[in-house]
Motif scaffolding. Structure first.
Motif, PDB file in Angstrom:
ATOM      1  N   GLU A 243       2.263   4.199 -14.192  1.00  0.00           N
ATOM      2  CA  GLU A 243       3.047   3.647 -13.082  1.00  0.00           C
ATOM      3  C   GLU A 243       2.869   2.136 -12.951  1.00  0.00           C
ATOM      4  OE1 GLU A 243       5.297   5.191 -11.339  1.00  0.00           O
ATOM      5  OE2 GLU A 243       4.884   7.275 -11.886  1.00  0.00           O
ATOM      6  N   GLN A 245       0.228   0.539 -12.613  1.00  0.00           N
ATOM      7  CA  GLN A 245      -0.872   0.198 -11.718  1.00  0.00           C
ATOM      8  C   GLN A 245      -2.064  -0.275 -12.542  1.00  0.00           C
ATOM      9  OE1 GLN A 245      -1.783   3.251  -8.827  1.00  0.00           O
ATOM     10  NE2 GLN A 245       0.361   3.860  -8.647  1.00  0.00           N
ATOM     11  N   VAL A 254       1.267   2.293  -3.124  1.00  0.00           N
ATOM     12  CA  VAL A 254       1.536   1.277  -4.147  1.00  0.00           C
ATOM     13  C   VAL A 254       1.587  -0.093  -3.491  1.00  0.00           C
ATOM     14  CG1 VAL A 254       3.248   0.438  -5.790  1.00  0.00           C
ATOM     15  CG2 VAL A 254       2.750   2.881  -5.633  1.00  0.00           C
ATOM     16  N   THR A 258       2.242  -4.112  -7.815  1.00  0.00           N
ATOM     17  CA  THR A 258       2.834  -3.043  -8.625  1.00  0.00           C
ATOM     18  C   THR A 258       4.344  -3.006  -8.439  1.00  0.00           C
ATOM     19  OG1 THR A 258       0.836  -1.687  -8.521  1.00  0.00           O
ATOM     20  CG2 THR A 258       2.881  -0.557  -9.052  1.00  0.00           C
ATOM     21  N   GLU A 259       4.801  -3.195  -7.215  1.00  0.00           N
ATOM     22  CA  GLU A 259       6.245  -3.225  -6.960  1.00  0.00           C
ATOM     23  C   GLU A 259       6.916  -4.351  -7.741  1.00  0.00           C
ATOM     24  OE1 GLU A 259       8.044  -2.794  -3.150  1.00  0.00           O
ATOM     25  OE2 GLU A 259       6.349  -1.679  -2.339  1.00  0.00           O
ATOM     26  N   TRP A 262       7.379  -3.159 -11.128  1.00  0.00           N
ATOM     27  CA  TRP A 262       8.492  -2.210 -11.164  1.00  0.00           C
ATOM     28  C   TRP A 262       9.836  -2.945 -11.208  1.00  0.00           C
ATOM     29  CZ3 TRP A 262       6.989   1.905  -6.887  1.00  0.00           C
ATOM     30  CH2 TRP A 262       5.940   2.709  -7.375  1.00  0.00           C
TER      31      TRP A 262
END
Length: 279
Positions: A243, A245, A254, A258-259, A262
């Motif tokens: 993910e 992370q 989260v 991390t976003e 993404w």
């Protein structure tokens, strides 16, 4: 064109024939660019992660990608699919069975949107399957494996769908694979579907390359697709885990960093789709 606002229609059904007990498994949320009157827009069907045991269309990642892709002019459908009542996370045979049933659900979703293309203003020839983790695995298996191949691996060769349509595959324009994997690299020989993969170099949940079980990650897929001449790209986030992370933990919320990764993954996928399908 970038749209500043999007609309979301929640809890729609892509399988009106579902039983009362299964209705939740066939819900979707539809994201669209607000004010867009185009009638032949590309559709991305997003599938959440969760090891085929947990998760839903409300997952933070797929909601984020759906919104940002809708701002780029795509129609995006976040879908639920049937989850396992057993424990696929620790039993490989259950993992494959769960994949098989989820793939059948995605086939229902694709047919639903093709049948309702005019209603949603989408181009039925520009449907993209996308997902993270388990969702990426579903997208891969749906696009590249046949009913017969996946059913055989899952020990479900007597399944009605596999018997009636043994060679059936979903016909899609491309696959977005975020840290997912395919069970058999030779399935990539079946079709020339473009694929873009993103992963973390330290992913221990879905390893980037084959280790033990028949599970081949993004690096393996990239190499095989290159050898077969399938349009594809791979982005690796060095030093990050599942993910994207730093240290994967599904329990903790989260964070912003991390976003941001993404969003970078989404931009990479968007650039690939533009250069491969629309340029």
């Amino acid at each position: 064109m970038i749209f500043t606002e999007t609309t979301v229609d929640i809890d729609q059904s892509y399988n009106p024939a579902a039983t009362k007990d299964e209705k939740k498994a066939y819900l979707f949320d539809l994201y669209q660019p607000k004010g867009d009157d185009a009638r032949h827009r590309p559709l991305i069907i997003w599938m959440h992660g969760g090891g085929f045991k947990f998760g839903s269309k409300d997952a933070k990642g797929v909601a984020l990608w759906s919104k940002t892709f809708a701002q780029r002019g795509y129609v995006c459908a976040n879908i639920n699919y049937r989850l396992s009542k057993k424990n696929p996370l620790f039993h490989f045979d259950e993992l494959v069975k769960s994949s098989y049933y989820a793939v059948q659900d995605v086939k229902i979703a694709v047919e639903y949107f093709k049948h309702n293309a005019a209603r949603y203003g989408i181009d039925p020839d520009k449907i993209v399957l996308a997902g993270n983790s388990a969702g990426g695995m579903i997208a891969l298996q749906a696009a590249y494996s046949s009913n017969e191949e996946l059913a055989k691996l899952a020990g479900l060769s007597n399944d009605t769908a596999a018997i009636n349509k043994p060679q059936e595959r979903v016909k899609v324009a491309a696959v977005i694979n975020f840290w997912g994997a395919i069970y058999n690299l030779d399935w990539l020989k079946n079709v020339q579907v473009p694929i873009v993969s993103v992963l973390g170099s330290n992913d221990g949940v879905v390893p980037p390359t084959h280790k033990s079980a028949p599970l081949y990650g993004g690096e393996d897929i990239h190499a095989k697709a290159d050898s077969l001449g399938i349009p594809n790209e791979l982005k690796v986030f060095e030093g990050y885990s599942h993910e994207l992370q730093k240290h994967f933990n599904p329990v903790f919320p989260v964070g912003e960093d991390t976003e941001k990764r993404w969003l970078q993954a989404g931009q990479f996928a968007a650039d690939f789709l533009y250069n491969t399908l629309f340029k």
